[in-house]
Design a protein around this motif. Structure first.
Motif, PDB file in Angstrom:
ATOM      1  N   VAL A  80      31.981  37.578  38.470  1.00 21.53           N
ATOM      2  CA  VAL A  80      32.390  38.884  38.987  1.00 21.53           C
ATOM      3  C   VAL A  80      31.339  39.896  38.552  1.00 21.53           C
ATOM      4  O   VAL A  80      31.027  40.003  37.366  1.00 21.53           O
ATOM      5  CB  VAL A  80      33.777  39.309  38.458  1.00 21.53           C
ATOM      6  N   SER A  82      30.320  44.033  39.054  1.00 22.42           N
ATOM      7  CA  SER A  82      30.845  45.331  39.487  1.00 22.42           C
ATOM      8  C   SER A  82      29.752  46.385  39.433  1.00 22.42           C
ATOM      9  O   SER A  82      28.921  46.378  38.523  1.00 22.42           O
ATOM     10  CB  SER A  82      31.995  45.756  38.571  1.00 22.42           C
ATOM     11  N   ASP A  83      29.778  47.294  40.416  1.00 19.99           N
ATOM     12  CA  ASP A  83      28.826  48.402  40.433  1.00 19.99           C
ATOM     13  C   ASP A  83      29.486  49.642  41.017  1.00 19.99           C
ATOM     14  O   ASP A  83      30.648  49.605  41.417  1.00 19.99           O
ATOM     15  CB  ASP A  83      27.535  48.018  41.170  1.00 19.99           C
ATOM     16  N   ALA A  86      31.053  51.603  45.651  1.00 18.12           N
ATOM     17  CA  ALA A  86      32.339  51.128  46.159  1.00 18.12           C
ATOM     18  C   ALA A  86      32.426  51.146  47.678  1.00 18.12           C
ATOM     19  O   ALA A  86      33.154  50.339  48.268  1.00 18.12           O
ATOM     20  CB  ALA A  86      33.471  51.964  45.562  1.00 18.12           C
ATOM     21  N   TRP A 117      34.997  40.311  47.885  1.00 13.71           N
ATOM     22  CA  TRP A 117      34.734  41.583  47.223  1.00 13.71           C
ATOM     23  C   TRP A 117      35.940  42.478  47.429  1.00 13.71           C
ATOM     24  O   TRP A 117      36.749  42.269  48.334  1.00 13.71           O
ATOM     25  CB  TRP A 117      33.464  42.229  47.760  1.00 13.71           C
ATOM     26  N   ALA A 119      37.202  46.873  46.332  1.00 10.92           N
ATOM     27  CA  ALA A 119      36.822  48.138  45.701  1.00 10.92           C
ATOM     28  C   ALA A 119      38.064  48.814  45.155  1.00 10.92           C
ATOM     29  O   ALA A 119      39.164  48.679  45.709  1.00 10.92           O
ATOM     30  CB  ALA A 119      36.128  49.044  46.708  1.00 10.92           C
ATOM     31  N   VAL A 123      34.655  51.759  42.185  1.00  6.73           N
ATOM     32  CA  VAL A 123      33.865  50.621  41.727  1.00  6.73           C
ATOM     33  C   VAL A 123      34.014  49.479  42.728  1.00  6.73           C
ATOM     34  O   VAL A 123      35.112  49.201  43.206  1.00  6.73           O
ATOM     35  CB  VAL A 123      34.327  50.148  40.328  1.00  6.73           C
ATOM     36  N   LYS A 124      32.882  48.834  43.039  1.00  6.35           N
ATOM     37  CA  LYS A 124      32.891  47.642  43.891  1.00  6.35           C
ATOM     38  C   LYS A 124      32.814  46.411  42.990  1.00  6.35           C
ATOM     39  O   LYS A 124      32.030  46.376  42.045  1.00  6.35           O
ATOM     40  CB  LYS A 124      31.703  47.668  44.848  1.00  6.35           C
ATOM     41  N   HIS A 125      33.616  45.404  43.300  1.00 11.29           N
ATOM     42  CA  HIS A 125      33.621  44.130  42.571  1.00 11.29           C
ATOM     43  C   HIS A 125      33.270  43.029  43.572  1.00 11.29           C
ATOM     44  O   HIS A 125      33.978  42.859  44.566  1.00 11.29           O
ATOM     45  CB  HIS A 125      34.989  43.841  41.962  1.00 11.29           C
ATOM     46  N   TRP A 127      32.567  38.916  43.923  1.00  9.62           N
ATOM     47  CA  TRP A 127      32.876  37.713  43.144  1.00  9.62           C
ATOM     48  C   TRP A 127      32.580  36.445  43.931  1.00  9.62           C
ATOM     49  O   TRP A 127      32.544  36.447  45.169  1.00  9.62           O
ATOM     50  CB  TRP A 127      34.331  37.734  42.683  1.00  9.62           C
TER      51      TRP A 127
END
Length: 133
Positions: A80, A82-83, A86, A117, A119, A123-125, A127
């Motif tokens: 995973v 994250s950034d 988003a 993915w 959001a 934040v966007k995740h 995986w």
């Protein structure tokens, strides 16, 4: 290609807060030390490749702080990343010469059992679940 979906439940294994691509070699080395004794070398290489590609994408395109993690499920390794981007889903390159790069998301999707993915909270995740064997 990268569906909007929550990842499966997983137990923590390793995690990092990253600010620069210069930190990626340290991250890769920590993964090797943590799991090398309990994983097939080819699976380890795939795990490191996917983690490195996802983290470098987030650092280059995500803006802000990046968090990366490797977690364990019954069937695989859940990566995973994250950034702060988003509003920008993971977007594989289209109509690009392979020599120019940008094919990492395609490669990860092919290696993964599942990927996606989502959001939340700005934040966007992103995986990917890679098999253990």
């Amino acid at each position: 290609m990268w569906p909007s979906a929550a990842p499966p439940a997983a137990d923590p294994l390793l995690s990092w807060e990253l600010a620069d691509v210069a930190e990626l070699p340290r991250m890769r080395a920590q993964v090797r030390r943590a799991v090398a004794a309990s994983i097939d070398p080819d699976v380890l290489d795939q795990l490191i490749l996917a983690l490195d590609e996802m983290a470098s994408n987030a650092l280059r395109h995500g803006g802000g702080k990046v968090e990366a993690a490797v977690r364990l499920t019954d069937t695989g390794y859940l990566i995973v990343v994250s950034d702060a981007a988003a509003a920008q889903p993971p977007t594989p390159a289209v109509d690009r010469d392979p020599s120019e790069g940008g094919l990492g998301l395609y490669l990860i999707a092919r290696m993964a059992l599942r990927h996606g993915w989502y959001a939340g909270n700005a934040v966007k995740h992103v995986w990917a679940l890679l098999p253990r064997t």
